[in-house]
Design a protein around this motif. Structure first.
Motif, mmCIF file in Angstrom:
data_model
loop_
_atom_site.group_PDB
_atom_site.id
_atom_site.type_symbol
_atom_site.label_atom_id
_atom_site.label_comp_id
_atom_site.label_asym_id
_atom_site.label_seq_id
_atom_site.Cartn_x
_atom_site.Cartn_y
_atom_site.Cartn_z
ATOM 1 N N LYS A 445 0.822 -1.212 0.000
ATOM 2 C CA LYS A 445 0.000 0.000 0.000
ATOM 3 C C LYS A 445 0.855 1.259 0.000
ATOM 4 O O LYS A 445 0.519 2.247 -0.662
ATOM 5 N N ASP A 488 -9.638 -9.373 -2.416
ATOM 6 C CA ASP A 488 -9.286 -8.609 -1.214
ATOM 7 C C ASP A 488 -10.015 -7.266 -1.289
ATOM 8 O O ASP A 488 -9.602 -6.357 -1.983
ATOM 9 N N HIS A 489 -11.084 -7.134 -0.571
ATOM 10 C CA HIS A 489 -11.912 -5.932 -0.668
ATOM 11 C C HIS A 489 -11.280 -4.736 -0.005
ATOM 12 O O HIS A 489 -11.490 -3.596 -0.412
ATOM 13 N N ASP A 490 -10.505 -5.004 1.031
ATOM 14 C CA ASP A 490 -9.788 -3.898 1.677
ATOM 15 C C ASP A 490 -8.834 -3.232 0.681
ATOM 16 O O ASP A 490 -8.779 -2.008 0.558
#
Lengths: 576, 576
Positions: A445, A488-490
């Motif tokens: 990220k 992975d929705h996050d």
């Protein structure tokens, strides 16, 4: 003064036109060596002590060894003769083409009657020579699609023996899964939701392999993917959603089954296509190779892009997909091994078909020779890729080194090439970002956040946003995960938010970029991006411990959280 | 090691193709800083410790601050990935695009599967991109003729009010003497006798002034000089005598009486030619100038070489004189102020008409941006002009500085551009050589001898060889002295002998050049030129006192006088 460190080259990335009025002039000095650097300039036909202007330069980039100064100037008659003035303590040194002189500006040589001799010159700012990448690229968020692996929208086209499209499918060098153009059309809403504004397709022209880099017919969509009508439909539907389409031009070499190459294999020196390739003797042989190829791959014969028929064929290809199908740009495979002359003609053809088309070279090393405005708009920005990965993901360099490497890239090219650069973190040629990060999503990220807030257009490799992993080719080419329970929705939310942030704020696309903190040994970097409207300060810590950073000149400023509702003022040197 | 001094830029004058097989790779270091410099190289698709080659580099040029190393390499598959290795004492440092590393060669970044990341690259040697000036230029001796002042061969064309052609005639900005093309035809024997192999004509196209740089009709010989048939006759007769002809293209600006400009003056914004120029408002005005001009001369409006009609007209001009009339090249006036794009198309047109035509830019400053092989073959070599004048004629610099400046020029461009450079000492734009030398013939001869034995094609300004003098324009434009009683026969003999020497010995045209002695404060320089056949050592002393020079490694060598019959061996470190 360390005069050996001083560098400038006229009419290069150190002196170029940024637009029809403005020149950017740069000069390099030893790190921290000078107190003040300025440029003394005037019109070469009226250059006297009374008419010259002195303009201060500012440090716009720094690396381990050097400071890089820049000034922006607008010469009224578009002619620009200049010298540099360096000051350190009580010493003043001037520098022009005659060399360094103490205390005063020298001119030298026979000169002409009306002109100083020995100055550096940008002799005339001719508009046609200004490098001008399309404006939209600065604003774009790219998404790379490997067509065989994105979505199967038309099962009738699926190759025989294709494997099942499951989250745990294993891509091999030679297996198929059935992705196609209808699949992409079906998923345009998904891309629009994510915030994508341009798809970069790896090749979808007729070819033998699953990656389609071994072209058989450059003017035809591979039947596994659809047909040319489907491509046109895809482009039109994408445009309706505000999504552009960039295609992949593999002009360095053809595939083994390219009919002209087959003809040469069959007829040898009697083939009428023999000069379409670079052949040293007949019959063609692999060991040792007696013809030029991509790398040492016998199945990928290098095209003779100096041959008029080859040029005509490839240039018609370049025109057709832009003008007749509506594509918005070309990514040029192995662009560095094709002759410059070809690329100049290519640019003319493409920009005539659509002046707003984007021309992007695949070059992994210093690309200055292609970025003068006559060939490419920009290149795939691997030096930025590597810097981001080395700092945030692999933990191999410190903040100071990270800053130095990024700054050095800014200096390597004219500003407009950096603004239109294609910033990727992974691709079909590399392991996936999550895999490079050893599955560490936090590091992933940070890398993506930096990419999405940096100068240049970011590109997301399909599926990274839902947490796909995979090692080097073929591992990185798994079929896209559409099973929502496996996504992975996050991560998807993170990408979506960061893309929206970039798109909503011009400062991230077109604003100034500056490091505020990047210290030796540090895990933290702080940088700002700002335009007339906003100033964003981004603080990133790639370490596992809480960090404090010290910033200059922030007293009294009030900050608002970007994602949140808090605001706070800097008081007593603290922001709480 | 002074790492700040180290410089290299891929695909530049520091890394270029010299021919279809050979790359020249250069790197700069601090003067005297390194013990040994080498290049570590291989094919990017097969680059391992076992496959790389290490090639020693040699110092090929030096200036005050730097040593310049070079190596010539022939990559077998025309692909070239490389790094530099610097050695000093026990320290070894490698350098590639990832930076400097101690002791070992680093690669970095994600890389591709089969390729090292972070190396410098010359990705592929494409033949069409190799800069290849015509072979004949190396062998040429040029002679510059200002047509109005060389010889009156057809009195019927002589302008009314022309002044008498006498040795003491005084040229003015606006007077005429009656030179013409028939006059040049009449004097071809003279030029052949002197040893000239190419005439460079300043413009002879229809124009208003005596210098004809203010063109009215680019496709027509000025009626004062003859007609197009006469030009063709001149070219043919010159060719019969082994003399080529180069013309002067004034494409940056037209003359005041150029019909399209007259049309704009008359019709203003309603003129159909308004876009042939760069006009900011109407009607045209001089104070302040509201249109672009050469310098600030309202009578020389800058042509819009981006406009399709202007391009078509000028490119047809370029073709016509080469293809239909038979001229052998173009010298390009104010070449640096015309757009690069125009010159690329110009090159295509000219080289299509005659691949052996010479394209020479008038540029007074660093010209690298025009010498990449896509625009000019070479430029007028004013930096060499200035160095020779400053050392031999004006006595302003010492031998070390002279060497440093000449060496720096060698490094500024690819070798082939220096070999085809146009080395002049004076012209219609400068005072004459003899006048710059304050009438000192000895200094003039030293300068000319150096010019005639140096790399690059020498050009003699008409009349220098018979002792003509004159200050800056108009003084340097006297009518040629044909009165034998007023000619300097000693000087003529000197020029003739030196030209013959150059022509008879390939070493002076195509051989290596190296300084053997050029010391701080010295008035003497010694240099050698050599090829497989001969080695010439030239010792020059510009001072008034007898000098001894020390040369390394000459013991036991035997020398023969070039002009004379003596020979002598170096014994006990002396040559008597």
């Amino acid at each position: 003064m360390l005069l050996e460190a001083v560098y400038h080259q006229p009419k290069s990335q150190y002196a170029y036109a940024y637009d029809n009025e403005t020149l950017h002039i740069r000069v390099r000095t030893g790190r921290g060596d000078m107190d003040r650097v300025s440029i003394v300039w005037g019109d070469k036909y009226h250059f006297t002590e009374d008419t010259v202007t002195t303009t201060d330069m500012y440090i716009f980039a720094q690396d381990e060894l050097f400071d890089y100064y820049q000034a922006e100037v607008k010469p009224p008659f578009r002619r620009f003769a200049y010298a540099f003035r360096f000051e350190k303590g009580s010493r003043t040194v001037f520098w022009n083409e005659t060399g360094f002189t103490e205390g005063k500006l020298a001119s030298g040589g026979v000169g002409m009657l009306w002109s100083p001799s020995g100055m550096f010159e940008f002799p005339f700012l001719n508009e046609t020579d200004v490098a001008r990448p399309p404006e939209w690229v600065k604003d774009a968020v790219f998404y790379q699609i490997f067509p065989e692996r994105f979505e199967n929208g038309d099962p009738s086209l699926t190759p025989e023996g294709a494997e099942a499209w499951t989250p745990d499918a294993v891509p091999q060098r030679d297996n198929f899964f059935g992705g196609d153009l209808q699949g992409v059309i079906n998923r345009l809403d998904y891309l629009q939701d994510l915030g994508i504004t341009c798809i970069y397709f790896t090749p979808f022209f007729e070819a033998y392999s699953n990656h389609k880099y071994d072209t058989i017919d450059y003017l035809k969509v591979d039947p596994q993917f659809g047909d040319n009508e489907k491509a046109k439909e895809l482009v039109e539907k994408a445009h309706e959603k505000g999504i552009r389409v960039m295609l992949d031009a593999v002009f360095n070499h053809s595939g083994y089954y390219f009919p002209p190459f087959q003809d040469v294999l069959k007829h040898g020196k009697y083939s009428r296509f023999r000069d379409w390739f670079h052949i040293r003797s007949y019959p063609l042989a692999n060991d040792p190779l007696n013809y030029d190829t991509f790398g040492f791959v016998p199945e990928m014969p290098k095209l003779n892009t100096e041959h008029p028929e080859v040029k005509a064929y490839l240039l018609e290809t370049a025109r057709y997909w832009i003008e007749d199908i509506g594509a918005d740009g070309w990514r040029l495979d192995v662009a560095n091994e094709v002759d410059h002359r070809f690329w100049r003609e290519f640019r003319d053809v493409v920009k005539t078909a659509n002046p707003d088309a984007y021309i992007l070279g695949e070059i992994w090393h210093n690309s200055l020779a292609w970025l003068g405005g006559d060939q490419f708009d920009a290149v795939m920005n691997y030096p930025v890729t590597n810097s981001i990965l080395d700092f945030f993901v692999k933990d191999e360099i410190d903040a100071e080194n990270f800053m130095g490497r990024l700054d050095a890239i800014q200096v390597s090219y004219p500003k407009q090439a950096n603004e239109a650069a294609f910033n990727l973190l992974d691709s079909h040629d590399t392991p996936r970002l999550l895999t490079i990060a050893d599955g560490n999503k936090k590091r992933m990220k940070l890398a993506a956040l930096f990419q999405l807030t940096f100068t240049g257009a970011p590109c997301i490799y399909y599926g990274d946003e839902v947490g796909m992993d995979g090692g080097a080719d073929p591992g990185c080419r798994k079929p896209m995960i559409w099973d929502e329970t496996a996504q992975d929705h996050d991560l998807f939310g993170f990408y979506k938010d960061m893309i929206a942030l970039r798109k909503e704020n011009r400062a991230f696309r077109d604003g100034s970029f500056q490091f505020l903190s990047a210290e030796k040994g540090a895990d933290t970097v702080v940088y700002e991006r700002s335009d007339e409207k906003n100033r964003f300060v981004i603080l990133m810590n790639k370490g596992s411990r809480r960090q404090k950073v010290r910033l200059a000149d922030e007293a009294g400023r009030t900050y608002e959280e970007v994602f949140g509702s808090r605001s706070a003022e800097v008081k007593n040197r603290r922001l709480d």
